[in-house]
Design a protein around this motif. Sequence first.
Motif, PDB file in Angstrom:
ATOM      1  N   ALA A  72       0.863  -1.151   0.056  1.00 52.13           N
ATOM      2  CA  ALA A  72       0.147  -0.168   0.029  1.00 52.13           C
ATOM      3  C   ALA A  72       0.717   1.336  -0.046  1.00 52.13           C
ATOM      4  O   ALA A  72       0.655   2.343  -0.551  1.00 52.13           O
ATOM      5  N   LEU A  73       1.971   1.138   0.616  1.00 50.10           N
ATOM      6  CA  LEU A  73       2.926   2.209   0.368  1.00 50.10           C
ATOM      7  C   LEU A  73       3.823   2.316  -0.539  1.00 50.10           C
ATOM      8  O   LEU A  73       4.684   3.182  -0.897  1.00 50.10           O
ATOM      9  N   GLY A  74       3.560   1.318  -1.630  1.00 49.60           N
ATOM     10  CA  GLY A  74       4.093   1.364  -2.949  1.00 49.60           C
ATOM     11  C   GLY A  74       5.582   0.775  -3.327  1.00 49.60           C
ATOM     12  O   GLY A  74       5.910   1.188  -4.431  1.00 49.60           O
ATOM     13  N   SER A  75       5.847  -0.413  -2.452  1.00 48.00           N
ATOM     14  CA  SER A  75       7.072  -0.723  -2.739  1.00 48.00           C
ATOM     15  C   SER A  75       6.631  -2.323  -2.734  1.00 48.00           C
ATOM     16  O   SER A  75       5.617  -2.767  -2.401  1.00 48.00           O
ATOM     17  N   PRO A  76       7.562  -3.133  -3.326  1.00 50.73           N
ATOM     18  CA  PRO A  76       7.500  -4.790  -3.235  1.00 50.73           C
ATOM     19  C   PRO A  76       7.747  -5.083  -2.078  1.00 50.73           C
ATOM     20  O   PRO A  76       8.709  -4.374  -1.378  1.00 50.73           O
ATOM     21  N   ALA A  77       7.163  -6.037  -1.668  1.00 57.44           N
ATOM     22  CA  ALA A  77       7.282  -6.682  -0.106  1.00 57.44           C
ATOM     23  C   ALA A  77       8.509  -7.855  -0.195  1.00 57.44           C
ATOM     24  O   ALA A  77       8.458  -8.499  -1.427  1.00 57.44           O
ATOM     25  N   PRO A  78       9.528  -7.873   0.466  1.00 53.29           N
ATOM     26  CA  PRO A  78      10.532  -8.935   0.263  1.00 53.29           C
ATOM     27  C   PRO A  78       9.789 -10.335   0.568  1.00 53.29           C
ATOM     28  O   PRO A  78       8.744 -10.559   1.357  1.00 53.29           O
ATOM     29  N   GLY A  79      10.117 -11.239  -0.205  1.00 56.61           N
ATOM     30  CA  GLY A  79       9.283 -12.536  -0.129  1.00 56.61           C
ATOM     31  C   GLY A  79      10.354 -13.763  -0.133  1.00 56.61           C
ATOM     32  O   GLY A  79       9.760 -14.963  -0.634  1.00 56.61           O
ATOM     33  N   THR A  80      11.549 -13.593  -0.107  1.00 50.75           N
ATOM     34  CA  THR A  80      12.359 -14.785  -0.261  1.00 50.75           C
ATOM     35  C   THR A  80      13.096 -15.303   1.032  1.00 50.75           C
ATOM     36  O   THR A  80      13.361 -14.231   1.913  1.00 50.75           O
ATOM     37  N   TYR A  81      13.612 -16.485   1.129  1.00 49.95           N
ATOM     38  CA  TYR A  81      14.264 -16.750   2.314  1.00 49.95           C
ATOM     39  C   TYR A  81      15.678 -15.758   2.362  1.00 49.95           C
ATOM     40  O   TYR A  81      15.985 -15.696   3.383  1.00 49.95           O
ATOM     41  N   SER A  82      16.432 -15.588   1.322  1.00 51.00           N
ATOM     42  CA  SER A  82      17.621 -15.014   1.616  1.00 51.00           C
ATOM     43  C   SER A  82      17.431 -13.491   1.954  1.00 51.00           C
ATOM     44  O   SER A  82      18.178 -12.828   2.652  1.00 51.00           O
ATOM     45  N   MET A  83      16.327 -12.999   1.297  1.00 49.79           N
ATOM     46  CA  MET A  83      16.035 -11.381   1.745  1.00 49.79           C
ATOM     47  C   MET A  83      15.660 -11.627   3.049  1.00 49.79           C
ATOM     48  O   MET A  83      16.016 -10.396   3.979  1.00 49.79           O
ATOM     49  N   PHE A  84      14.793 -12.321   3.457  1.00 52.37           N
ATOM     50  CA  PHE A  84      14.309 -12.443   4.956  1.00 52.37           C
ATOM     51  C   PHE A  84      15.740 -12.761   5.831  1.00 52.37           C
ATOM     52  O   PHE A  84      15.881 -12.173   6.872  1.00 52.37           O
ATOM     53  N   ALA A  85      16.407 -13.813   5.365  1.00 52.68           N
ATOM     54  CA  ALA A  85      17.664 -13.860   6.211  1.00 52.68           C
ATOM     55  C   ALA A  85      18.725 -12.417   6.422  1.00 52.68           C
ATOM     56  O   ALA A  85      19.241 -12.359   7.607  1.00 52.68           O
ATOM     57  N   SER A  86      18.788 -11.671   5.292  1.00 50.98           N
ATOM     58  CA  SER A  86      19.468 -10.440   5.355  1.00 50.98           C
ATOM     59  C   SER A  86      18.972  -9.454   6.391  1.00 50.98           C
ATOM     60  O   SER A  86      19.467  -8.608   6.640  1.00 50.98           O
ATOM     61  N   LEU A  87      17.506  -9.612   6.374  1.00 54.35           N
ATOM     62  CA  LEU A  87      16.683  -8.411   7.263  1.00 54.35           C
ATOM     63  C   LEU A  87      16.703  -8.772   8.619  1.00 54.35           C
ATOM     64  O   LEU A  87      16.160  -8.161   9.394  1.00 54.35           O
ATOM     65  N   THR A  88      16.629  -9.976   8.884  1.00 56.66           N
ATOM     66  CA  THR A  88      16.110 -10.448  10.094  1.00 56.66           C
ATOM     67  C   THR A  88      16.954 -10.244  11.592  1.00 56.66           C
ATOM     68  O   THR A  88      18.115 -10.331  11.226  1.00 56.66           O
ATOM     69  N   GLY A  89      16.507 -10.109  12.562  1.00 61.28           N
ATOM     70  CA  GLY A  89      17.396 -10.206  13.872  1.00 61.28           C
ATOM     71  C   GLY A  89      17.125 -11.415  14.543  1.00 61.28           C
ATOM     72  O   GLY A  89      17.610 -11.668  15.632  1.00 61.28           O
ATOM     73  N   ILE A  90      16.438 -12.246  14.167  1.00 62.95           N
ATOM     74  CA  ILE A  90      15.942 -13.841  14.643  1.00 62.95           C
ATOM     75  C   ILE A  90      17.069 -14.681  14.062  1.00 62.95           C
ATOM     76  O   ILE A  90      17.085 -14.905  13.048  1.00 62.95           O
TER      77      ILE A  90
END
Length: 156
Positions: A72-90
Motif C-alpha cells: 500500500a505504501l508503493g513498494s514490493p514486499a520482500p518474499g524470499t528466504y535470502s531476503m528475510f535472512a538478510s533483514l531479520t534479527g532472529i
Amino acid sequence: MEIDIGIPEQDRRAIVDGLSRLLADTYTLYLKTHNFHWNVKGPMFQTLHLMFETQYTELATAVDDIAERIRALGSPAPGTYSMFASLTGIKEPDGVPDAQDMIRQLVEDQQTVVKTARAMFKAVDQAGDEPTADLLTQRMQVHEKTAWMLRSLLEK
C-alpha cells in the motif's frame, strides 16, 4: 501511477525499510515456531504443541498484513528466504532444542519483534502514518502478550 497519500516518498521508503525488517522477523518467527510445533517433545508436549500452533497461525496472518501495508505504501514486499535472512534479527535454532530451550528462544524472538516494531515509531510518527502506527501497535501487543505467556511457562 504516482502515489499521493500525504506521505512523501522518502518517508514511505524509510517506513518500508522498517516494515521489511518487521516482515522478515515475523516470517522467520513463523518458521521457527512451526518447526518447534513439529518437533517438541516431553511432558509438556500437548500444551506446547497446541500453543505453538496457535502462535504460528497468528503469525501467518500477520505476515500478510505487514506485506500488504508495504504494498500500500508503493513498494514490493520482500518474499524470499535470502531476503528475510538478510533483514531479520532472529536466529535460526541449532538442531532441535529441548522444550525449555524452545520456550526461551521464542521468548527472546517475540521480544526481538517488539523491538523491531518499536524502533519504527519515530519515522512513522514523523510521517503521520497512522495506519502503520496502528499495525505496529497491534503487533507489539500480540508479541508482548505472547512473550509473557511463554515466560510464565519457565517460572517455577
